[in-house]
Motif scaffolding. Structure first.
Motif, PDB file in Angstrom:
ATOM      1  N   UNK A 251       3.365  -6.416 -10.085  1.00 25.74           N
ATOM      2  CA  UNK A 251       3.015  -6.294  -8.673  1.00 25.74           C
ATOM      3  C   UNK A 251       2.902  -4.820  -8.310  1.00 25.74           C
ATOM      4  N   UNK A 252       2.303  -4.565  -7.153  1.00 27.25           N
ATOM      5  CA  UNK A 252       2.190  -3.211  -6.622  1.00 27.25           C
ATOM      6  C   UNK A 252       2.873  -3.173  -5.257  1.00 27.25           C
ATOM      7  N   UNK A 253       3.618  -2.097  -4.993  1.00 20.01           N
ATOM      8  CA  UNK A 253       4.349  -1.968  -3.743  1.00 20.01           C
ATOM      9  C   UNK A 253       3.584  -1.043  -2.795  1.00 20.01           C
ATOM     10  N   UNK A 254       3.444  -1.480  -1.559  1.00 19.76           N
ATOM     11  CA  UNK A 254       2.784  -0.697  -0.526  1.00 19.76           C
ATOM     12  C   UNK A 254       3.733  -0.500   0.652  1.00 19.76           C
ATOM     13  N   UNK A 255       3.550   0.597   1.361  1.00 20.43           N
ATOM     14  CA  UNK A 255       4.318   0.854   2.579  1.00 20.43           C
ATOM     15  C   UNK A 255       3.345   0.964   3.738  1.00 20.43           C
TER      16      UNK A 255
ATOM     17  N   UNK B 213       6.811   1.148   8.654  1.00 17.03           N
ATOM     18  CA  UNK B 213       8.193   0.990   8.198  1.00 17.03           C
ATOM     19  C   UNK B 213       8.366  -0.231   7.304  1.00 17.03           C
ATOM     20  N   UNK B 214       7.303  -0.997   7.105  1.00 17.63           N
ATOM     21  CA  UNK B 214       7.401  -2.242   6.343  1.00 17.63           C
ATOM     22  C   UNK B 214       6.900  -2.046   4.920  1.00 17.63           C
ATOM     23  N   UNK B 215       7.566  -2.723   3.999  1.00 16.40           N
ATOM     24  CA  UNK B 215       7.186  -2.679   2.586  1.00 16.40           C
ATOM     25  C   UNK B 215       6.581  -4.023   2.208  1.00 16.40           C
ATOM     26  N   UNK B 216       5.385  -3.995   1.618  1.00 18.34           N
ATOM     27  CA  UNK B 216       4.685  -5.197   1.179  1.00 18.34           C
ATOM     28  C   UNK B 216       4.507  -5.155  -0.333  1.00 18.34           C
ATOM     29  N   UNK B 217       4.456  -6.317  -0.945  1.00 16.81           N
ATOM     30  CA  UNK B 217       4.227  -6.437  -2.381  1.00 16.81           C
ATOM     31  C   UNK B 217       2.942  -7.218  -2.612  1.00 16.81           C
ATOM     32  N   UNK B 218       2.145  -6.758  -3.588  1.00 13.27           N
ATOM     33  CA  UNK B 218       0.867  -7.402  -3.887  1.00 13.27           C
ATOM     34  C   UNK B 218       0.810  -7.805  -5.354  1.00 13.27           C
ATOM     35  N   UNK B 219       0.443  -9.050  -5.614  1.00  8.26           N
ATOM     36  CA  UNK B 219       0.297  -9.553  -6.985  1.00  8.26           C
ATOM     37  C   UNK B 219      -0.875  -8.853  -7.665  1.00  8.26           C
ATOM     38  N   UNK B 220      -0.673  -8.404  -8.901  1.00 10.81           N
ATOM     39  CA  UNK B 220      -1.723  -7.692  -9.632  1.00 10.81           C
ATOM     40  C   UNK B 220      -2.824  -8.620 -10.109  1.00 10.81           C
ATOM     41  N   UNK B 221      -2.568  -9.913 -10.147  1.00 14.55           N
ATOM     42  CA  UNK B 221      -3.538 -10.842 -10.735  1.00 14.55           C
ATOM     43  C   UNK B 221      -4.431 -11.499  -9.680  1.00 14.55           C
ATOM     44  N   UNK B 222      -3.849 -11.963  -8.583  1.00 14.26           N
ATOM     45  CA  UNK B 222      -4.648 -12.644  -7.553  1.00 14.26           C
ATOM     46  C   UNK B 222      -4.744 -11.838  -6.266  1.00 14.26           C
ATOM     47  N   UNK B 223      -4.059 -10.661  -6.216  1.00 19.61           N
ATOM     48  CA  UNK B 223      -4.110  -9.734  -5.076  1.00 19.61           C
ATOM     49  C   UNK B 223      -3.473 -10.296  -3.801  1.00 19.61           C
ATOM     50  N   UNK B 224      -2.719 -11.388  -3.898  1.00 16.16           N
ATOM     51  CA  UNK B 224      -2.051 -11.935  -2.721  1.00 16.16           C
ATOM     52  C   UNK B 224      -0.952 -10.971  -2.278  1.00 16.16           C
TER      53      UNK B 224
END
Length: 754
Positions: A22-26, A29-40
């Motif tokens: 996964x990839x972590x985004x900020x 103030x919120x942190x989101x995570x994105x799946x590397x395969x389906x981009x959800x």
């Protein structure tokens, strides 16, 4: 993901296996995570939610439909492990409660055995007052330096949760679960000194499955079992080999000679037979007293040809050393129905090696190596690189040592933007290694546009040669129908790169020296002629050298004069696309079917030419790619006892042919490259070995802390369909066809003038 989202690097402190996927985004103030395969994108739930998503566990997260099967399985196992750990933790708590009830104080060093940054306190109620002598002023004393918390009427015991890898009890804690099996297998491999890559064997998982199916009462084989009745049964692989040899009447074969030099100075030769379906190991010979004598080498080659059957052999492929050239030419004189051919992959390797010796190319390669030497000798830098590239390495192993240089250089060019982003990040600036001379040099190079321009030009020069090398060593598609076109395309692309003849002829002369300058290989020209993909694309008359190659093959490979006459007549039907050759379906499939299959389908009206075409188009061009250095062939030649010699010969025969069978069936994506592994580092040593850095910094790096790669692709075989499709079907440059001869004449004249 919104435009204001900022990528947050995933640090090495995050140990959960799901972080690699996964990839972590900020976003504010919120942190989101994105799946590397389906981009959800997941806006809550943390890494556990991502793990459920990848594992396909319904409930809290949707299922990822694009996750690779092995990743899904790993995530399922990780989730299962969480449940097991909770049960173990509960059991541990109960044990600690019992321990507290038995003693008057916390055991010495309890909290200090594990170096922990944050301790998790577990609450125990209903504890006898007599067991609380460790309490001081309403707190629990912690001699190990852990936290203290005020309590009332109960005890709080610190349980270390971070840094457990430093605990001496880690292995014992894991043995109770499924990890115990893995540890037992690993210790077995460590104990016997087996290469750790043994777990990649196609036979490893079936072995584990067989043991598991046997249950707790499974009986392992004894020493005498594995060298007795089991080996005898396994040698049934001979019947499989014999079946392959039975097809030679239709397709013919090539004899491959592979040379191995041992550490004690001996030279061992392995003889293999290349059939359309697979490659077969025949035997090995200790040629230490033979290999340096062309006459003795010729006698050895002659014996092998007679054993295999001269009527089946179209060519014998060896190295390009002078002794092989002399012995090979003498062999073709003795047997006028076969060719001696130099190993095409070896020739490409020599061309690439000479390219690498050119001053400007060598200078760029050395600069590129300074980057990888710095990166791959510092744990923190390796981990940072793999975080930015999602596990992909700069280092790539090619099919040969020279190919490795240019494959790695291309990979570096492909990762240019990522490398530039890494060395300008806050993480790099904060890294202490970035202040070292090697780090500063890396920053300068990665920021130097002229360095990247030179790298890109070298990649454009060498990529066509690497493409041909891949075609030559393809395990699925016989290369004989493509290699001539591939080398034409190499010269064409070099000519387009430089435009001026005085510039590109330097590279053409190197190619001609190792490809056509010293020997003529009519089989390659005939393969081009008989490949409908290329033959019908030529407008006008086909070049004379190509036709001569076909005629030479007709005269040498077909000894019967009357059959030769039939072939010449049938050639007109092929040339004019008459009979079945002209059917619309035949025209449509000229580029989509394998050439030999095309002939077998539409060549019924020309049986003699079709038989010759199928035999030529099914031949190999190289012996590289089938070497098995880890099979102890030398033991066979060390043994003087006749019975043991026979047993070891059968063992090597099984090992070699089993490996060759697996090579032909193995999918490319099954190979995972770790550039620092022993199996690969000998190809990459110039890119990773730095004596000064290793000596001074080895104590500051920790191999156990390196994040494993997971995005690397093997370059060692597999399908070359993409490379085949890149071979365009326009061949109209007369200079390329005649360039070899003119180039060599110019080189000779220049040498005479000097």
């Amino acid at each position: 993901m919104g435009s204001n989202a900022e990528i947050v690097p995933i640090t090495s402190q995050k140990h959960d296996p799901a972080w690699k996927h996964c990839q972590m985004f900020k976003n504010g103030d919120k942190v989101h995570l994105q799946c590397l395969y389906c981009s959800k994108v997941f806006k809550g739930g943390g890494i556990h939610r991502i793990k459920e998503h990848l594992a396909g566990q319904k409930g809290n997260a949707s299922t990822c439909l694009r996750v690779p099967a092995e990743v899904k399985t790993a995530m399922q196992q990780s989730l299962d492990g969480v449940v097991v750990k909770k049960k173990k933790k509960k059991q541990k708590i109960e044990e600690e409660i019992a321990s507290v009830n038995r003693v008057d104080s916390v055991p010495e060093g309890f909290a200090g055995n594990c170096q922990s940054g944050d301790d998790e306190f577990v609450h125990f109620s209903n504890v006898n007052e007599t067991s609380s002598s460790a309490l001081v002023g309403g707190t629990l004393g912690n001699e190990g330096g852990g936290k203290k918390r005020r309590i009332s009427g109960s005890i709080m015991i610190p349980i270390a949760t971070a840094g457990v890898d430093d605990c001496t009890t880690l292995v014992e804690k894991r043995v109770g679960g499924g990890d115990g099996v893995q540890i037992a297998i690993a210790r077995f491999l460590y104990d016997i000194g087996a290469p750790l890559s043994a777990v990649n064997s196609d036979h490893f998982q079936p072995m584990v499955d067989a043991i598991a199916s046997g249950g707790p009462n499974v009986v392992p084989p004894s020493y005498h079992d594995v060298r007795g009745w089991i080996l005898k049964g396994s040698v049934e692989v001979k019947s499989d080999v014999n079946k392959q040899m039975e097809t030679l009447e239709r397709t013919g074969c090539s004899v491959l000679v592979d040379q191995r030099n041992t550490s004690d100075g001996r030279t061992l030769l392995s003889f293999l037979v290349s059939c359309p379906e697979r490659v077969v190991f025949v035997k090995s010979v200790d040629a230490s007293d033979t290999v340096n004598s062309p006459d003795r080498l010729y006698e050895l080659l002659r014996q092998v040809v007679e054993e295999v059957g001269v009527q089946h052999i179209l060519q014998v492929i060896t190295g390009v050393e002078d002794r092989y050239v002399i012995a090979g030419k003498k062999l073709s004189e003795t047997f006028p129905t076969l060719y001696w051919s130099p190993c095409a992959a070896h020739c490409i390797d020599l061309i690439l090696n000479d390219f690498g010796k050119l001053e400007w190319i060598n200078g760029i390669i050395e600069k590129a190596r300074s980057i990888t030497r710095f990166v791959y000798n510092h744990t923190a830098v390796v981990n940072m690189l793999r975080r930015y590239t999602f596990g992909i390495d700069i280092l790539q192993r090619g099919l040969t040592r020279s190919a490795t240089n240019f494959v790695t250089l291309k990979q570096m060019v492909d990762l240019k933007d990522t490398l530039q982003g890494m060395v300008t990040s806050y993480e790099w600036i904060d890294c202490p290694f970035s202040k070292q001379p090697g780090g500063l040099e890396m920053l300068d190079l990665v920021s130097d546009q002229s360095f990247w321009s030179s790298c890109t030009r070298i990649v454009r020069l060498t990529q066509p040669l690497l493409r041909v090398l891949r075609i030559i060593c393809d395990r699925k598609r016989p290369p004989m129908g493509y290699v001539y076109a591939g080398m034409y395309r190499v010269k064409e692309e070099i000519k387009k790169e430089f435009l001026k003849r005085e510039d590109y002829v330097v590279y053409w002369n190197i190619i001609d020296q190792w490809w056509e300058g010293k020997w003529n290989v009519p089989l390659r020209a005939a393969g081009f002629y008989l490949n409908p993909k290329f033959f019908y694309s030529i407008k006008g008359n086909i070049h004379g050298d190509i036709q001569s190659g076909l005629f030479d093959c007709i005269e040498r490979l077909v000894p019967e004069v009357d059959v030769q006459a039939h072939i010449i007549t049938e050639r007109n039907s092929y040339k004019n696309a008459s009979s079945d050759f002209g059917r619309r379906v035949a025209v449509r499939t000229r580029e989509t079917m394998l050439p030999d299959e095309w002939w077998a389908t539409y060549g019924g009206s020309c049986p003699n030419l079709t038989r010759l075409a199928i035999r030529i188009l099914n031949q190999a061009c190289s012996s590289i790619g089938y070497k098995q250095d880890d099979i102890p062939i030398e033991r066979v030649h060390d043994t003087k006892n006749g019975l043991e010699h026979q047993r070891l010969s059968d063992l090597v025969f099984y090992q070699y042919n089993s490996r060759l069978r697996d090579i032909m069936t193995k999918k490319e994506e099954q190979d995972t490259l770790d550039p620092l592994s022993y199996e690969n580092v000998r190809f990459l040593e110039d890119w990773v070995n730095s004596k000064d850095v290793f000596i001074e910094e080895s104590m500051k790096s920790d191999w156990a802390a390196i994040d494993p790669p997971h995005g690397n692709k093997s370059m060692l075989g597999g399908h070359s369909e993409d490379y085949i499709n890149e071979l365009e079907t326009v061949f109209d440059d007369a200079e390329i066809f005649s360039g070899a001869k003119e180039g060599m004449e110019e080189t000779i004249e220049e040498n005479v003038a000097r």
